[in-house]
Design a protein around this motif. Structure first.
Motif, mmCIF file in Angstrom:
data_model
loop_
_atom_site.group_PDB
_atom_site.id
_atom_site.type_symbol
_atom_site.label_atom_id
_atom_site.label_comp_id
_atom_site.label_asym_id
_atom_site.label_seq_id
_atom_site.Cartn_x
_atom_site.Cartn_y
_atom_site.Cartn_z
ATOM 1 N N GLY A 198 52.617 9.450 6.215
ATOM 2 C CA GLY A 198 52.650 8.210 6.196
ATOM 3 C C GLY A 198 54.620 7.297 6.316
ATOM 4 N N ARG A 199 55.501 8.239 5.451
ATOM 5 C CA ARG A 199 57.016 8.069 5.690
ATOM 6 C C ARG A 199 57.375 8.374 6.550
ATOM 7 N N LEU A 200 58.694 7.379 6.574
ATOM 8 C CA LEU A 200 59.696 7.764 8.173
ATOM 9 C C LEU A 200 60.723 8.759 7.373
ATOM 10 N N PHE A 201 61.230 9.680 8.169
ATOM 11 C CA PHE A 201 61.849 10.207 7.724
ATOM 12 C C PHE A 201 63.344 10.733 9.142
ATOM 13 N N VAL A 202 64.755 9.915 8.976
ATOM 14 C CA VAL A 202 66.029 9.994 10.139
ATOM 15 C C VAL A 202 66.885 10.805 8.954
ATOM 16 N N ALA A 203 67.076 12.105 10.253
ATOM 17 C CA ALA A 203 68.363 12.548 10.593
ATOM 18 C C ALA A 203 69.229 11.857 10.842
ATOM 19 N N GLU A 204 70.275 11.202 10.454
ATOM 20 C CA GLU A 204 71.583 11.040 10.331
ATOM 21 C C GLU A 204 72.470 12.145 10.836
ATOM 22 N N GLN A 205 73.671 11.963 11.789
ATOM 23 C CA GLN A 205 74.271 13.205 12.654
ATOM 24 C C GLN A 205 75.300 13.700 11.082
ATOM 25 N N ASN A 206 75.654 13.074 10.508
ATOM 26 C CA ASN A 206 76.590 13.464 9.343
ATOM 27 C C ASN A 206 75.611 14.484 8.929
#
Length: 458
Positions: free
Chosen positions: A60-68
């Protein structure tokens, strides 16, 4: 700056353009332009730096990729944690950077998280690595747990880098790659001697399945090619429970495409774009390709690039049953989310004017559609529904052995604040307020009780 520049390089603008957009975004807010009973977008988290992709973990956690290079975690309470799960060393020139996330099918037991990012040595190229979550702190990767899974060919251009990854129902990892601006001949996407402009298919350990369509006619890493002829497939999605794949291919200047992924398919770029002549001519004799299943014209209504896509197929859902099985996709510049009715192959306006910078769309485990935007300071929003409740799964009578409790389940839709109340003989059962109810153990073969479930919302 011209619209052509923003079209060809929608993930990285010049410093001047960024400054101008930031001023605009300070006053830009999501607009309520949605179907009946859908509400204004609700911000889940903000403070993300140039996000590119997001993915819900099985827990249920949300992982977000940052371009940096930062892989950020939004916990189940909706809190953006200050420390990244991991940070990779990457380059953010053009559309390079941390671009893809995928969770191993056995993530709940092995903690494996896969990422795709651009590295600079020995040449600039894209890499897939696997990290392992720390069992004592699952919001952090174990120190030194990175395992390099797959290295791709040298990146020719700064843009058209793709990057999305998903596991298919066959247990293999599928990877979307851009054509790297075509290479020296402009034909990267058509060549079986590079990994650009393709859908790749690999095993979870980075080896290549021998049943890939070009395995026998290629060598080395190029045996991973599963489909070709794509320009910049920035996102794609599998329909849950199936291996049906929809690929969002960002167009050159006239058309945006949704292609249905098929093993061995050739989607035509750069000879064709949405069945129109592409950038390269003449077309070789006998050339055949798979036409897109849906296109829309670039520039109409402020559109510029198809980004983000998700099927609405969860077993838990908030929205009316008419949305089940449909596909939802976004546009980066127009800030729209469109419903694609898969039964009639018809696009239907869903949400308009969400603001510049929509880059990804996903369906949450709770059955709501989320979108990721590079606007609003880098943020995640959800699209809430609050219509009249509907029961979509009624409790079913079951037979159990004497002395064994029975469990009934009832599922409803109608927004995030559904309330369940189980009854016996028309009387509320204290504390029986979840979607499932287990009866007390009784010694009687049949106590004659009849149970019911009432679903309400605000």
């Amino acid at each position: 700056m011209s619209s052509t520049i923003s079209k060809r390089s929608f993930l990285k603008f010049s410093v001047l353009t960024i400054l101008l957009l930031c001023v605009m975004l300070l006053v830009q807010q999501p607009v309520q332009a949605a179907p009946p009973n859908f509400q204004a977008p609700v911000q889940v988290a903000t403070g993300l730096t140039t996000p590119t992709q997001m993915q819900f973990a099985p827990d249920g956690r949300l992982f977000v990729a940052e371009q940096n290079g930062g892989l950020r975690v939004i916990d189940t309470r909706g809190t953006l944690l200050p420390t990244p799960f991991t940070t990779v060393t990457t380059t953010t020139v053009g559309e390079r950077g941390l671009l893809g996330i995928a969770f191993d099918p056995n993530f709940l037991t092995n903690g494996y998280v896969y990422v795709l990012y651009t590295v600079t040595t020995p040449t600039i190229h894209n890499r897939i690595s696997r990290f392992t979550a720390d069992p004592l702190n699952p919001n952090q990767a174990q120190a030194a747990s990175e395992q390099i899974i797959f290295e791709m060919d040298t990146v020719d251009g700064t843009n058209h880098n793709g990057g999305a990854m998903h596991f298919g129902s066959d247990g293999n990892l599928y990877v979307a790659t851009g054509d790297s601006q075509g290479g020296a001949t402009g034909l990267n996407a058509q060549m079986l001697t590079n990994t650009h402009g393709k859908i790749l298919r690999i095993n979870p350990d980075g080896t290549i399945p021998t049943d890939n369509p070009f395995y026998a006619s290629t060598t080395g890493i190029h045996r991973a090619i599963w489909a070709l002829g794509l320009r910049n497939p920035f996102t794609f999605a599998f329909q849950p429970g199936t291996n049906r794949m929809f690929i969002n291919d960002v167009g050159e200047g006239n058309w945006e495409e949704i292609n249905e992924g098929v093993a061995g398919a050739n989607f035509g770029w750069p000879y064709f774009e949405a069945d129109d002549p592409g950038l390269v001519a003449p077309v070789p004799g006998g050339f055949t390709y798979n036409s897109p299943m849906h296109t829309y014209a670039t520039g109409v209504g402020g559109t510029c690039a198809i980004t983000g896509g998700t099927f609405y197929n969860d077993t838990v859902f908030q929205y009316p049953t008419s949305y089940l099985g449909d596909y939802f996709f976004g546009d980066f510049c127009a800030g729209t989310v469109t419903e694609y009715d898969t039964a009639s192959n018809t696009p239907i306006a869903f949400y308009d004017s969400l603001g510049f910078g929509v880059v990804d769309i996903k369906t949450s485990p709770a059955g709501e559609i989320y979108y990721l935007t590079r606007g609003s300071g880098g943020a995640v929003y959800r699209l809430p529904y609050n219509g009249a409740p509907q029961i979509v799964q009624n409790p079913q009578s079951i037979a159990v052995d004497s002395g064994t409790p029975a469990t009934f389940t009832c599922l409803g839709t109608g927004g995030a604040n559904l309330q369940y109340q189980w009854q016996v003989g028309g009387v509320n059962i204290p504390g029986a307020t979840s979607a499932s109810y287990t009866t007390p153990t009784t010694a009687n073969a049949d106590d004659g009780n009849q149970y019911a479930c009432v679903v309400t919302n605000a």
